[in-house]
Enzyme design. Sequence first.
Site, PDB file in Angstrom:
ATOM      1  N   ARG A  63       5.513   1.993   5.358  1.00  0.00           N
ATOM      2  CA  ARG A  63       4.421   1.155   4.872  1.00  0.00           C
ATOM      3  C   ARG A  63       4.551   0.887   3.374  1.00  0.00           C
ATOM      4  NH1 ARG A  63      -1.108   4.196   5.959  1.00  0.00           N
ATOM      5  NH2 ARG A  63      -1.677   3.380   3.915  1.00  0.00           N
TER       6      ARG A  63
ATOM      7  N   ALA B 235       7.061   2.706   0.601  1.00  0.00           N
ATOM      8  CA  ALA B 235       8.463   2.596   1.011  1.00  0.00           C
ATOM      9  C   ALA B 235       8.972   1.176   0.805  1.00  0.00           C
ATOM     10  CB  ALA B 235       8.619   3.010   2.471  1.00  0.00           C
ATOM     11  N   HIS B 236       8.145   0.176   1.136  1.00  0.00           N
ATOM     12  CA  HIS B 236       8.522  -1.219   0.893  1.00  0.00           C
ATOM     13  C   HIS B 236       8.709  -1.458  -0.603  1.00  0.00           C
ATOM     14  CE1 HIS B 236       7.360  -1.960   5.057  1.00  0.00           C
ATOM     15  NE2 HIS B 236       7.791  -3.201   4.941  1.00  0.00           N
ATOM     16  N   ARG B 237       7.798  -0.918  -1.392  1.00  0.00           N
ATOM     17  CA  ARG B 237       7.869  -1.136  -2.845  1.00  0.00           C
ATOM     18  C   ARG B 237       9.118  -0.473  -3.432  1.00  0.00           C
ATOM     19  NH1 ARG B 237       3.162   0.744  -3.989  1.00  0.00           N
ATOM     20  NH2 ARG B 237       2.154  -1.230  -3.519  1.00  0.00           N
TER      21      ARG B 237
END
Length: 208
Positions: free
Chosen positions: A39, A42-44
């Site tokens: 979410r 982790a994406h960032r």
Amino acid sequence: MLEIKGEKKILITPISEEDLKDIHIGDIIYLNGDLTTCRDVAHRRLVEEGRELPVDVRNAAILHAGPIIRPLENSRFEMVSVGPTTSMRMEKFEKEFVRDTGVRVIVGKGGMGPNTEYACRNYRAIHCVFPAGNAVVAATEVEEIVEAQWQDLGMPETLWHCHVKEFGPLIVSIDTEGRNLFEENKVLFNKRKDEATAEICRHVSFIK
């Protein structure tokens, strides 16, 4: 691989572009194999900080979720609850995320926008919705938690790499053509609303 089991369409990882070509918005599918919760942070880390995911999700699936996990003995874990979180929070990252990871199936809650449409169309992936309110049911479809990465982020943001069995039902909301079920339904529902409003007004026009 795509398996047809009775009336069920079951995607089995690793998933190829070919496996997704006949899957369209509104279809209901299930997933067998590798699914990793992934979410916001982790994406960032991947998109903004340029860090590689410590779990290989190429030709596999991710789930926008912050699960509840029970620690067991010998560094093992058990899934207690795994409800999807709102996918739109990941929208601004999804084009680069899909491009860089090669993920094929994104599972979450609610719709997504043009970045995800672009990613699904150009990198041959799909976005699916897991019905909200079924977090405990979803947990029963997790056969095993294989590994936990980036535990420094805390339980909700950790990458929980799981093996799942008939995980679903998953409603396809964006397909490999970039069609978006939520956006198309908005147009349809607004048309119906306008027609209904006009009909109601016709019958009550005498009211001043």
